[in-house]
Design an enzyme around this catalytic site. Sequence first.
Site, short mmCIF file in Angstrom:
data_model
loop_
_atom_site.label_atom_id
_atom_site.label_comp_id
_atom_site.label_asym_id
_atom_site.label_seq_id
_atom_site.Cartn_x
_atom_site.Cartn_y
_atom_site.Cartn_z
N GLU A 47 0.81 -1.22 0.00
CA GLU A 47 0.00 0.00 0.00
C GLU A 47 0.84 1.27 0.00
O GLU A 47 0.54 2.23 -0.72
CB GLU A 47 -0.96 0.01 1.20
CG GLU A 47 -2.13 -0.96 1.07
CD GLU A 47 -1.81 -2.40 1.42
OE1 GLU A 47 -0.67 -2.67 1.84
OE2 GLU A 47 -2.69 -3.27 1.28
N HIS A 63 -10.10 -4.91 11.16
CA HIS A 63 -10.80 -4.83 9.88
C HIS A 63 -12.14 -4.10 9.97
O HIS A 63 -12.97 -4.23 9.08
CB HIS A 63 -11.06 -6.23 9.33
CG HIS A 63 -9.93 -6.81 8.53
ND1 HIS A 63 -8.71 -7.10 9.07
CD2 HIS A 63 -9.84 -7.16 7.22
CE1 HIS A 63 -7.93 -7.62 8.14
NE2 HIS A 63 -8.58 -7.66 7.01
C1 LIG Z 1 -1.93 -4.55 4.37
C2 LIG Z 1 -3.00 -5.44 3.88
N1 LIG Z 1 -3.40 -5.34 2.59
C3 LIG Z 1 -4.36 -6.15 2.13
C4 LIG Z 1 -4.96 -7.08 2.93
C5 LIG Z 1 -6.03 -8.01 2.38
N2 LIG Z 1 -5.48 -9.35 2.27
C6 LIG Z 1 -5.64 -10.23 3.27
S1 LIG Z 1 -4.83 -11.63 2.98
C7 LIG Z 1 -4.27 -11.12 1.50
C8 LIG Z 1 -3.39 -12.03 0.69
C9 LIG Z 1 -2.16 -12.42 1.41
O1 LIG Z 1 -1.49 -13.46 0.78
P1 LIG Z 1 -0.25 -14.19 1.41
O2 LIG Z 1 0.59 -13.21 2.14
O3 LIG Z 1 0.41 -14.97 0.35
O4 LIG Z 1 -0.87 -15.16 2.52
P2 LIG Z 1 -1.91 -16.36 2.32
O5 LIG Z 1 -3.26 -15.76 2.41
O6 LIG Z 1 -1.64 -16.99 1.02
O7 LIG Z 1 -1.69 -17.26 3.47
C10 LIG Z 1 -4.74 -9.84 1.23
C11 LIG Z 1 -4.49 -9.09 0.00
C12 LIG Z 1 -4.54 -7.12 4.28
N3 LIG Z 1 -5.10 -7.95 5.16
N4 LIG Z 1 -3.57 -6.30 4.71
#
Ligand SMILES: Cc1ncc(C[n+]2csc(CCOP(=O)(O)OP(=O)(O)O)c2C)c(N)n1
Lengths: 339, 327
Positions: free
Chosen positions: B60, B129
């Site tokens: 972000e 959230h």
């Molecule tokens: C700073 C932030 N941006 C966006 C999100 C929304 N979000 C939650 S999980 C996620 C994907 C994360 O993927 P990864 O780090 O690969 O973990 P996984 O879910 O695959 O375990 C996103 C975009 C968030 N929680 N925090």
Amino acid sequence: MTPKTGTTTVARPATLPADDPATMRRLMRDMLLIRRFEEKCGESYALGKIGGFCHLYIGQEAVAVGTMAALRPDDLIMTSYRDHGQALARGMTPRAVMAELFGKAAGCSGGKGGSMHLFDASLGFLGGHAIVGGHIPLATGAAFAIKYQGGDAVSVVFFGEAAVNNGAFHESLNMAALWKLPCIYICENNRYGMGTALERASALYDVVQRACSYDMPAETVDGMDVLAVRDAVHRAALRGRERKTPTLLEIRTYRFMGHSMSDPIHGHYRTKDEVEQQKTRDPIHVFAEKLRADGMLDDTAWQAMEAEIADEVGDALHFADEAPDPDASTLTTDVYREP
Amino acid sequence: MPLLSYRDALNQALREEMRRDPAVFLMGEEVGVYQGAYKVSRGLLEEFGPERVVDTPITELGFAGIGVGAAMAGLRPVVEFMTWNFALLAIDQIVNSAAKMLYMSGGQVPIPIVFRGPGGAALQLAAQHSQSFEAWYANVPGLKVVMPSNPADAKGLLKSAIRDNNPVVFIEGEMMYNTKGEVPDGEHVVPLGVADVKREGTDVTIVAHAKMVGLALKAAEEMAKDGISAEVVDPRTIRPLDVATIVASVRKTNRCVIVEEGWPFAGIGAQVVDDIQREAFDWLDAPVLRVTSADVPMPYNKGLEKLAKPDVPKIREAVHRVLYRGG
Ligand SMILES: Cc1ncc(C[n+]2csc(CCOP(=O)(O)OP(=O)(O)O)c2C)c(N)n1
Ligand SMILES: [Mg+2]
């Protein structure tokens, strides 16, 4: 020799516990418990008993179980919102976790945290955190505190491969390497951050190479092999305990379900075929087959394990169902610690 | 008039503005291939291609800054945050870069950018959230803050925000994306800084924005059965705030309740009360009351969450109190 950056194969340290049948069956059981627990979470979510965001760990069980098997009770652990597996593997009871998912007072966070915020400080389990990357500095801070206090515990942090593009990751690794902090960075590379494949979000495809920038030991690990995970974490923990050296582990795994309960398993971002293909490497089946081949598991033992786990998860569901909601007065408690 | 969801109204605004001006592009997490985390950008990648619908990593701070930099060099970015909770990582670029650039440069470098995404609480998403940040951004000179409460406003305000030559913080309602309403086709532009009287009344003014407008209207409808005539004023733009419309309403009804989803301390309501006591002091027949979220991080448990959030009964109760009515 300390493995430096890149994919490294290192001899198994002699200090590892023996691979006796009881230990092996324990690892098997811990993984199966997570699988069955998560399946029930999916059902309970569909029934509306679990609310909010709920991210299942199905497919990644070997990472949490292998990691916890290499740690000590005084080590500290933090993880992301996909935290049910780590919580159970660390020894939190299915009752305490399920009750939290149901939002009950008996839940591990008093019903205030929910699926994304599982905590049990008495087990060194310092949370489920819901901002991608936000907890990586926190775990680095815990490692700072361990060293500051002269201890030889390690701080372990789980995060997804999508988090490594975030500044918090880089800032943390730099300080951990610079200050020699006993932190183990466990990147659970399940290939996707929500609907974005790693190759669409990262200029570098091998997460492990990120460690080069910080001259930090790192390894790529097969996350579908619970023993490979355990051994890699054990090596990292020794480095942390004895030399206060941080480690980055890229543990390659796969998520069999959608990103959360509200996301599709496949669709625009990955094919059904790909998911089916990955399921042939299901960490639970892989390990069960190994144990069978080694003569440590047979049908009777497997069925007994399934039955025992079904009882345990059933009991957790029943407990969570019956448990009371938190009292209304708790709405305003825990905002500040008094005095 | 066509009936559109809030989501599709926003989609239409984005689509029309991108067709109208090639300098407008959309950037954010999952806006392209995934069609948007909340499907607001559905079909835009297909129409405008990956140069103008840009999927970003989860970074972000970085992509908000890239948006500001692109605006400095002549583009008109629309930066989507998956939710405003994650924009906390980017707040440095929004506040320190976007909001101040024009001033610091002595008027040389305007920043025509829209930061948009859903804000406020949804259901049981817990502390990290479920947050309302409009008061934070509204505190910053140089930013405009917009919060539409229905599909028509969503479209019209987003078009204005994209055409505005200033950084605009555009906060959508995570729980409103599915709400339907009539939305004018084509060139429907709602000016920033103009409030809208969503319901006329004579006994009390309820000032509410975003999702709270729906609750206020419901409360007003219920109270009409008890003979209470409530006027509902929706500022639509938090900054600049249309004080004149609010004050005119209060001067008419002599009583006011302000509803917001954020926390009480230094909230939007505190600002509105400040304006009212100065501009309508002699017209007030009761202290102005505020309905806000409880002064706590959002709990996960459903019952606690309900206690924490503003709702129709809480609004009715506040209205009864300013009317000195029992029950
Ligand atoms: C700073 C932030 N941006 C966006 C999100 C929304 N979000 C939650 S999980 C996620 C994907 C994360 O993927 P990864 O780090 O690969 O973990 P996984 O879910 O695959 O375990 C996103 C975009 C968030 N929680 N925090
Ligand atoms: Mg991932």
